[in-house]
Scaffold this active site. Sequence first.
Site, PDB file in Angstrom:
ATOM      1  N   ASP A   6      10.981  12.434  12.085  1.00  0.00           N
ATOM      2  CA  ASP A   6      10.498  12.598  10.706  1.00  0.00           C
ATOM      3  C   ASP A   6       9.090  13.179  10.727  1.00  0.00           C
ATOM      4  O   ASP A   6       8.146  12.599  10.209  1.00  0.00           O
ATOM      5  CB  ASP A   6      10.524  11.239   9.984  1.00  0.00           C
ATOM      6  CG  ASP A   6      10.409  11.379   8.471  1.00  0.00           C
ATOM      7  OD1 ASP A   6      10.490  12.513   7.965  1.00  0.00           O
ATOM      8  OD2 ASP A   6      10.222  10.350   7.795  1.00  0.00           O
ATOM      9  N   GLU A  54      12.208   4.334   2.881  1.00  0.00           N
ATOM     10  CA  GLU A  54      12.971   3.461   3.749  1.00  0.00           C
ATOM     11  C   GLU A  54      12.371   2.075   3.869  1.00  0.00           C
ATOM     12  O   GLU A  54      13.076   1.081   3.953  1.00  0.00           O
ATOM     13  CB  GLU A  54      13.040   4.095   5.145  1.00  0.00           C
ATOM     14  CG  GLU A  54      14.117   3.512   5.987  1.00  0.00           C
ATOM     15  CD  GLU A  54      13.801   3.605   7.466  1.00  0.00           C
ATOM     16  OE1 GLU A  54      14.644   3.167   8.241  1.00  0.00           O
ATOM     17  OE2 GLU A  54      12.720   4.078   7.846  1.00  0.00           O
ATOM     18  N   ALA A  55      11.066   2.030   3.900  1.00  0.00           N
ATOM     19  CA  ALA A  55      10.399   0.747   4.109  1.00  0.00           C
ATOM     20  C   ALA A  55       9.149   0.676   3.249  1.00  0.00           C
ATOM     21  O   ALA A  55       8.659   1.683   2.766  1.00  0.00           O
ATOM     22  CB  ALA A  55      10.017   0.608   5.584  1.00  0.00           C
ATOM     23  N   GLY A  83       7.599   3.504   0.738  1.00  0.00           N
ATOM     24  CA  GLY A  83       8.314   4.678   1.225  1.00  0.00           C
ATOM     25  C   GLY A  83       9.759   4.599   0.796  1.00  0.00           C
ATOM     26  O   GLY A  83      10.176   3.662   0.118  1.00  0.00           O
ATOM     27  N   LYS A 129      -6.928  -6.976  10.355  1.00  0.00           N
ATOM     28  CA  LYS A 129      -6.365  -6.193   9.259  1.00  0.00           C
ATOM     29  C   LYS A 129      -5.112  -5.517   9.836  1.00  0.00           C
ATOM     30  O   LYS A 129      -5.210  -4.753  10.797  1.00  0.00           O
ATOM     31  CB  LYS A 129      -7.402  -5.147   8.832  1.00  0.00           C
ATOM     32  CG  LYS A 129      -7.140  -4.522   7.500  1.00  0.00           C
ATOM     33  CD  LYS A 129      -8.333  -3.607   7.166  1.00  0.00           C
ATOM     34  CE  LYS A 129      -8.133  -2.891   5.857  1.00  0.00           C
ATOM     35  NZ  LYS A 129      -9.224  -1.941   5.602  1.00  0.00           N
ATOM     36  N   ILE A 134       0.816  -1.218   0.000  1.00  0.00           N
ATOM     37  CA  ILE A 134       0.000   0.000   0.000  1.00  0.00           C
ATOM     38  C   ILE A 134       0.843   1.259   0.000  1.00  0.00           C
ATOM     39  O   ILE A 134       0.390   2.313  -0.399  1.00  0.00           O
ATOM     40  CB  ILE A 134      -1.007   0.058   1.179  1.00  0.00           C
ATOM     41  CG1 ILE A 134      -0.292  -0.072   2.517  1.00  0.00           C
ATOM     42  CG2 ILE A 134      -2.097  -0.954   1.028  1.00  0.00           C
ATOM     43  CD1 ILE A 134      -1.166   0.379   3.661  1.00  0.00           C
ATOM     44  N   LYS A 135       2.068   1.162   0.441  1.00  0.00           N
ATOM     45  CA  LYS A 135       2.918   2.348   0.376  1.00  0.00           C
ATOM     46  C   LYS A 135       4.358   1.924   0.251  1.00  0.00           C
ATOM     47  O   LYS A 135       4.846   1.080   1.008  1.00  0.00           O
ATOM     48  CB  LYS A 135       2.723   3.206   1.624  1.00  0.00           C
ATOM     49  CG  LYS A 135       3.352   4.583   1.471  1.00  0.00           C
ATOM     50  CD  LYS A 135       3.390   5.335   2.790  1.00  0.00           C
ATOM     51  CE  LYS A 135       4.487   6.370   2.771  1.00  0.00           C
ATOM     52  NZ  LYS A 135       4.976   6.693   4.101  1.00  0.00           N
TER      53      LYS A 135
END
Lengths: 343, 212
Positions: free
Chosen positions: B121, B9-10, B7, B21, B4-5
């Site tokens: 961050d 870094e991860a 990034g 979920k 779903i994402k």
Amino acid sequence: MPPKNNSSDNYCLGIESTADDFGAAIVSFRGKVLSNANDAYLPKEGGIHPREAARHHAEVAEKVLAEAFEKASTKPREISLVAFSQGPGLGPCLRTGATAARALASYLDIPLVGVNHCVGHIEIGKLTTGATDPVTLYVSGGNTIVSAFEAGKYRIFGETLDIAMGNCLDVFARNVGLQQRIGAPFGAVVEELATRGKNFVSLPYTVKGMDLSFSGLLTAAVYAFQSKRGSLEDICFSLQEVAFSMLTEVTERALAHTQKPELLLTGGVAANKKLQSMLKLVADEHDAKFCVVPLSLAADNGAMIAWTGILAYQSGVQTLVDESYVNVKWRLEDVDAPWVEGK
Amino acid sequence: MVLIKKGAEASLYLEYWNNRKVIMKRRHPKKYRIPELDLLIRTQRTLHEPNIIHNAKEAGVPTPTIFMVNVEDANIIMEFVEGKQIKEVLDAVSKEERLNICKFVGKLIGRLHGNGIIHGDLTTSNMILTPYGKVVFVDFGLSERSVELEPMGVDLHLMKRTLQSTHYKYAKECFKAVMDGYEEALGKEETKKVTVKIREIERRGRYVADRE
């Protein structure tokens, strides 16, 4: 006054004198670099002494300017614009270039444009690589900036909180007794040694959000050499690995955040093959086109100033002689860039 | 398992884990880093993040519940937080609501700092507004423990910079609201010290006009 339209194209003289380089270049309004002359001040020891560098610039200015015109087969009267690096940089050095630019523009009675040095590095990268809307990593001896264009300006997404990447490599190299030569700056010397390093010596990795810090890394690397934690090759290798990983991580984050279609590497440190290869991997991962400024235009040069001057002038920017004083702390994000099309 | 994402870094994957979920956050090896450095960074961050997420809860800052940590694969399984990123929300609401959200965000930052937690961050992408009006802080991957002014200043400086670069139209009023909320959590005196620090950090940046 509009550019004289006596031929199919117009020419701009760009003068760069931000730090150790004095550069002059002729660039056509269509974006062709006709000449790019340069003479670098090489300190006998230590870093750049601003006054000594400015003295060097004054001494070589005539020669470099003549070379720029000669190589471009252009006469001073054929140019229609003078651009100069107005900042940021070392005051005495900037003033030398600005003085030459003012004198020429006044004598030839043509417009003058003061250019932001950092914008120059980005624009020459875009011109030579065809990038249109990149995330830019600009790394040099004096600057380390991750930026991207948003709403009229090049916004800074991350930057160094202390010294610049190139400065870190330079000071490290000097502290461990390396020598630089014309054509082989400290960065290239360290890069060459690093290719022969095998063992990783752990060094501090400092990323603070989007910003970076290199001063602790520099101290640790010099100390690692002094305390013989590894061979010089190993430490050069480790220093590059850590520093470039930091740069790559922050650049990747900016790319992920902005989702821009291109990643542009520019500035003197862009010449480093290792850094190029690391950023290329990140660009591929995010489906961005990787663009790197050609070697001849990576370090400070007059061509980037001329080209940015042309872009600015064509969108109505002009610098009156009375207002052409240098701005040694001119931040990238303070420059209006009306020539860049917004999305 | 659905990505779903992705990034920097991860990567975040949406997964069902024991009928729940969940989000699996995985720190992939980075090809650009040498394996020694890569392993070090991924392992450290994977171990560190769940700890500090737990500390944040103790400080009264909503964070995802951690279900499992797998050090070898550098992954963390945590609660899926329903809602929208503050990044999107700020541009879609009224001025009043926007300032309220910012103030609340500031309050949560104040709670973190007051308990010696530096997020590391603080961007508007790392805060989620839930349908119940709760703001949940996520991504503590770069967080650290500190009670010193410097990292607090750097933390808020990033928040300010994110507002300036991503929400430039109302960055100023938003950041003021953030600092108002911060003051509610930390008090006038401490907030003043941090504000001075932020200014100092800004001036430390290169080529700031009024740097001495």
